[in-house]
Design a protein around this motif. Structure first.
Motif, short mmCIF file in Angstrom:
data_model
loop_
_atom_site.label_atom_id
_atom_site.label_comp_id
_atom_site.label_asym_id
_atom_site.label_seq_id
_atom_site.Cartn_x
_atom_site.Cartn_y
_atom_site.Cartn_z
N SER A 193 0.82 -1.20 0.00
CA SER A 193 0.00 0.00 0.00
C SER A 193 0.86 1.26 0.00
O SER A 193 1.85 1.36 0.73
N GLY A 194 0.47 2.23 -0.85
CA GLY A 194 1.18 3.50 -0.92
C GLY A 194 2.31 3.51 -1.92
O GLY A 194 2.99 4.53 -2.08
N GLU A 195 2.52 2.41 -2.62
CA GLU A 195 3.60 2.33 -3.60
C GLU A 195 3.10 2.64 -5.01
O GLU A 195 1.93 2.45 -5.33
N VAL A 196 4.05 3.08 -5.84
CA VAL A 196 3.85 3.14 -7.28
C VAL A 196 4.85 2.17 -7.90
O VAL A 196 6.05 2.26 -7.63
N LEU A 197 4.35 1.25 -8.71
CA LEU A 197 5.23 0.31 -9.40
C LEU A 197 5.53 0.83 -10.80
O LEU A 197 4.63 1.28 -11.51
N ILE A 198 6.80 0.78 -11.18
CA ILE A 198 7.25 1.38 -12.44
C ILE A 198 8.09 0.34 -13.19
O ILE A 198 9.06 -0.18 -12.64
N LEU A 199 7.72 0.05 -14.42
CA LEU A 199 8.46 -0.92 -15.23
C LEU A 199 9.66 -0.27 -15.89
O LEU A 199 9.57 0.84 -16.44
N ASP A 200 10.80 -0.93 -15.81
CA ASP A 200 11.98 -0.48 -16.53
C ASP A 200 11.71 -0.63 -18.03
O ASP A 200 11.59 -1.74 -18.54
N MET A 201 11.62 0.47 -18.73
CA MET A 201 11.22 0.45 -20.14
C MET A 201 12.39 0.61 -21.08
O MET A 201 12.21 0.92 -22.26
N GLY A 202 13.60 0.40 -20.58
CA GLY A 202 14.76 0.47 -21.45
C GLY A 202 15.10 1.90 -21.81
O GLY A 202 14.82 2.85 -21.07
N GLU A 203 15.70 2.05 -22.98
CA GLU A 203 16.10 3.37 -23.44
C GLU A 203 14.93 4.08 -24.12
O GLU A 203 14.16 3.45 -24.84
N PRO A 204 14.80 5.40 -23.91
CA PRO A 204 13.75 6.14 -24.62
C PRO A 204 14.02 6.17 -26.12
O PRO A 204 15.16 6.08 -26.57
N VAL A 205 12.95 6.27 -26.89
CA VAL A 205 13.03 6.21 -28.35
C VAL A 205 12.84 7.61 -28.93
O VAL A 205 11.95 8.35 -28.50
N LYS A 206 13.66 7.95 -29.89
CA LYS A 206 13.56 9.25 -30.54
C LYS A 206 12.39 9.22 -31.53
O LYS A 206 12.35 8.40 -32.44
N ILE A 207 11.44 10.14 -31.35
CA ILE A 207 10.23 10.13 -32.15
C ILE A 207 10.53 10.40 -33.63
O ILE A 207 9.90 9.83 -34.52
N LEU A 208 11.50 11.25 -33.91
CA LEU A 208 11.85 11.53 -35.29
C LEU A 208 12.33 10.27 -36.00
O LEU A 208 11.98 10.03 -37.17
N ASP A 209 13.12 9.43 -35.31
CA ASP A 209 13.59 8.18 -35.91
C ASP A 209 12.41 7.27 -36.25
O ASP A 209 12.40 6.61 -37.30
N VAL A 210 11.41 7.22 -35.36
CA VAL A 210 10.23 6.39 -35.61
C VAL A 210 9.48 6.89 -36.84
O VAL A 210 9.11 6.11 -37.73
N ALA A 211 9.28 8.21 -36.93
CA ALA A 211 8.56 8.78 -38.07
C ALA A 211 9.29 8.51 -39.37
O ALA A 211 8.69 8.12 -40.38
N GLU A 212 10.60 8.69 -39.38
CA GLU A 212 11.39 8.48 -40.60
C GLU A 212 11.34 7.02 -41.05
O GLU A 212 11.20 6.74 -42.24
#
Length: 630
Positions: free
Chosen positions: A519-538
Motif C-alpha cells: 500500500s502506498g507504492e507506485v510500481l514502475i516498469l523499466d522500459m529500457g532506453e527512450p526512443v527518438k520520435i523523429l527516428d520512428v517517423a522516418e
C-alpha cells in the motif's frame, strides 16, 4: 479428440477437394493401407522363412507357415484397430505414425513369437521367424506410407500466382513454414531459397529448398532467384536483428514479412494467413520484460474482479488477461456502450450487452458508482478509467480534475465501502515531475490511492508506465493514418523522446502489482532506453515507400522534451523484480483537495468554462517546485 489447428486446416484444404492429404487421409485410404499391410505380412513371412533356411524351399513347412500367416494377419487387424492405427488417428508419414506402427509391429511379432515358442516344435516353424519378418514388415509398411506422402505433397502447392519467396531462418520454424507454403494450393508464397547466418547450415537443403547463404548475401540471392518476398522465420529475432533485416531488404528491393509471436507459433495457431508486414512495433527497440504474471495472479482466482475503463486499450486487454486466471466474476465498467460491446466481444465471444458482465456507468457519478459496488461487491478493482490526451486536457484542465481526480476519488470511496481487498490504479509516466494538467491530475490520483491504503489497511497501489504501443489515439496509430493518407507527418521537436511498451506488457505489470506491491507504492516498469520520435517517423515513412514530408510543430504546452519515470525524491528500489521499481508516494487526503487552487497553481487563468481564477500567476510560472501535489 485432437484439435485441428488453423495451420493444419490450411494444409488440408486440398483434402476437401480430392479426399486425401498427407495429414488426414480418408477412410478409403486407410482401408487401402490395411490391405497393403496384410499383403506385406503375407510377403515377408515366406521371405523370412527362406532367409532362415538359406533359400532352401524344401526345408520350409508351408502349411504351418500359412497358419502363422493367418494368426499374424488377424493380430495385425485387431491390434491395429484397437490402437487406432487404422482409424485415422495419425497422418501417414508422420513421426506419430512411425511410433504407432513400430509399436504395433512389435506387439504382433511378440505375440506370434509366443505362439511359436508354444507350438513351434510341433509345427516345425522356426521360433526366430519373427525376428526376421518383423523388421522387414516395418520397413516395407513405412516405405509405402512415405512414398504416398511424397506423391500427395507433389500434387499440391502454390500456383503460378505465388510470389518467389526467400525464408530467413533454416531451423525448425523455417522448416514448418516451408511445409505450409508447399502444401497450400492457395499460398501466396513460393519458396525459392533459404538464408541463415549459421555456417553449419550452409549447403543444406530443406524440403528441396537450398540454403544459399547468410543475410549478407541477400542481394545476390535476390538476383539469382528473382525473389520479391522475404519472410523472417527466427523465433528469437530481437529489434536489432529486425532492423538489420529491414535495412537489407530495403536495399535488395524485397518486401519483409514476419511470423506472429513464438507462443502462437508453438501453440500451432499460426499459419500462412498470419504472416504480416513488418511493423514499426518490430523496430521500436523495446525488449519485452518477463514479469512472470502467471505466478503473480493467484489473488485473482475465484474472486470478483471489477475493471473501470474496461472499453479502453488498457482496460480491454486487462479483461482478456484477467479472464485467463478464472475469476469468479469479471465486471467490465465503462461509460461508452460501444467500447463495452467490443470488450465483451473479445472476452465473451458475443456483444449482446444483456449480461451482468458489462456495466454502463461513469466514474464521475458517485451515486451510480456506489450502487454498482454495493450490489456487485468486487474483491479486486483495476481502475483504468481516465482522460489521457495531454493537449486536450491543457485546453480543458477542469475535465482532468473531474475525471482523473474526482472520478478516482469516487472509485476509491466505493471500494472502501465494500472492503475491496486489492486496488490497482493505472497511472502514467507524466505523473513523475508533472508539467501538464494530465500529469498533475494523475499525480493527485496516485496520492489519493496511497491515502486510501492507509485508511483501509489494504494494498492500494498505483502502476506507472509510458506510451503504450497501439493504444487508441496514441502516436503510432496517428502516424499510420497520416502516412496512409499521404499527409504530412507532424513531430513536435527533432530531439523529443518517449518510452514505449506493449499493451500486454503493461497489463502484465498491472496484474502483477496486486501480488508484489504494498500500500502506498507506485510500481514502475523499466522500459529500457527512450526512443527518438523523429527516428520512428522516418522509419515508418521509409517502410511505406511514400514520399512524405515531416513537419516540426514545436512542443505543446505542458509537454516535456524527455519523459521521466521516477519523480524527484522518489526511490528506485527493486526488491522483488530486477525490472520493476517500487517508489513510495506521499498521501493526500480528500479534504485537502481544492479545485480552484489546483488550477491556479498550475498557471491556468480560466477554468474549462472560461471563468477567471483570481490572483492567477502567468502560465509560464509553472514548475516542478510549484507542484500543487507535492
Amino acid at each position: 479428440m485432437t484439435e485441428i489447428t488453423p495451420a493444419q486446416e490450411a494444409e488440408s484444404a486440398a483434402e476437401r477437394r480430392d479426399g486425401g492429404s498427407p495429414w488426414r487421409p480418408s477412410r478409403r485410404t486407410w482401408a487401402a493401407f490395411l490391405l497393403l499391410d496384410v499383403a506385406v505380412w503375407l510377403l515377408v513371412l515366406p521371405t523370412a522363412a527362406l532367409l532362415r533356411f538359406d533359400f532352401n524351399a524344401y526345408a520350409v513347412e508351408w502349411g504351418p507357415l500359412a497358419a502363422v500367416g493367418v494368426i499374424t494377419v488377424v493380430l495385425q487387424l485387431v491390434l491395429g484397430y484397437l490402437t487406432h492405427v487404422y482409424r485415422g488417428r495419425h497422418g501417414y508419414g508422420t513421426f506419430d505414425e512411425v511410433r504407432a506402427l513400430a509399436l504395433l509391429v512389435l506387439m504382433v511379432s511378440a505375440l506370434v513369437t509366443v505362439v511359436l515358442l508354444a507350438v513351434g516344435v510341433m509345427w516345425e516353424v522356426p521360433r526366430s521367424l519373427m525376428l526376421i519378418a518383423g523388421p522387414l514388415a516395418l520397413v516395407l509398411m513405412l516405405g509405402v506410407r512415405y512414398i504416398q506422402r511424397i506423391r500427395q505433397e507433389r500434387r499440391h502447392g502454390p500456383g503460378e500466382h505465388a510470389e518467389p519467396t526467400i525464408v530467413y531462418g533454416a531451423g525448425v520454424l523455417g522448416d514448418q513454414l516451408l511445409r505450409r507454403m508447399q502444401l497450400d494450393d492457395d499460398s501466396r508464397f513460393r519458396p525459392v531459397a533459404l538464408l541463415d547466418d549459421d555456417r553449419q547450415l550452409r549447403n543444406r537443403v530443406v524440403r528441396g529448398v537450398p540454403v544459399l547463404g547468410a543475410l549478407s548475401d541477400l542481394d545476390d540471392v535476390v538476383t539469382r532467384t528473382g525473389a520479391t518476398q522475404l519472410v523472417v522465420a527466427i523465433s528469437a529475432a530481437d529489434h536489432h536483428l529486425v532492423k538489420k533485416v529491414a535495412d537489407a531488404a530495403a536495399q535488395a528491393g524485397v518486401h519483409v514479412r514476419v511470423l506472429p509471436k513464438l507462443s502462437k507459433e508453438l501453440a500451432g495457431h499460426a499459419g500462412l494467413a498470419d504472416l504480416r508486414d513488418l511493423s514499426i512495433e518490430d523496430l521500436i527497440g523495446r525488449e519485452t520484460v518477463d514479469t512472470s504474471v502467471e505466478d503473480a495472479a493467484e489473488y485473482l482466482a475465484g474472486k470478483k474482479v471489477l475493471v473501470t475503463g474496461a472499453g479502453g486499450s488498457i482496460g480491454s486487454e486487462l479483461c482478456r488477461q484477467i479472464q485467463r486466471f478464472a475469476p469468479a466474476e469479471l465486471i467490465m465498467l465503462d461509460r461508452d456502450e460501444t467500447l463495452l460491446q467490443e470488450a465483451q466481444l473479445e472476452t465473451e465471444g458475443h456483444g449482446l450487452l444483456h449480461t451482468r458482465d458489462v456495466v454502463l456507468a461513469d466514474i464521475r457519478d458517485d451515486d451510480a458508482l456506489t450502487a454498482v459496488f454495493e450490489e456487485r461487491r468486487p474483491d479486486v478493482v483495476y481502475h483504468a478509467a481516465a482522460l489521457k490526451h495531454l493537449p486536450m486536457l491543457e485546453q480543458y484542465p477542469d475535465e482532468a480534475w473531474k475525471t482523473n481526480v474526482l472520478g478516482t476519488l469516487n472509485v476509491l470511496r466505493a471500494a472502501q465501502r465494500v472492503d475491496v481487498q486489492t486496488f490497482i490504479n493505472v497511472s502514467t509516466d507524466k505523473a513523475a515531475n508533472p508539467t501538464s494538467a494530465l500529469g498533475h491530475s494523475k499525480r493527485v490520483a496516485e496520492k489519493l490511492t496511497a491515502w486510501m491504503g492507509t485508511q483501509t489497511g489494504r494494498p492500494y497501489i498505483s502502476v506507472r508506465f509510458g506510451n503504450v504501443i497501439g493504444s487508441r489515439g496514441s502516436m503510432l496509430p496517428t502516424f499510420h493514418k497520416l502516412i496512409r493518407r499521404g499527409q504530412t507527418v507532424t513531430v513536435t521537436h527533432p530531439d523529443v523522446t518517449r518510452y514505449f511498451m506493449t499493451i500486454p506488457e503493461a497489463c502484465h505489470l498491472v496484474i502483477q502489482a496486486g501480488a508484489i506491491g504494498t500500500s502506498g507504492e507506485v510500481l514502475i516498469l523499466d522500459m529500457g532506453e527512450p526512443v527518438k520520435i523523429l527516428d520512428v517517423a522516418e522509419r515508418m515513412i521509409a517502410m511505406s515507400g511514400k514520399d512524405i514530408a515531416i513537419k516540426f510543430t514545436g512542443l505543446r504546452h505542458g509537454e516535456k522534451m524527455h519523459e521521466e519515470l521516477i519523480g524527484a525524491g522518489e526511490s528506485d528500489a527493486r526488491p522483488l523484480h530486477p525490472k520493476i521499481s517500487h517508489a513510495s508516494v506521499q498521501v493526500l487526503a480528500p479534504e485537502n483537495l481544492d479545485r480552484v487552487e489546483w488550477l491556479r497553481r498550475m498557471g491556468f487563468e480560466e477554468d474549462a468554462f472560461g471563468a477567471r481564477i483570481d490572483e492567477q500567476p502567468t502560465r509560464g510560472s509553472r514548475s516542478v517546485k510549484d507542484d500543487p501535489d507535492a
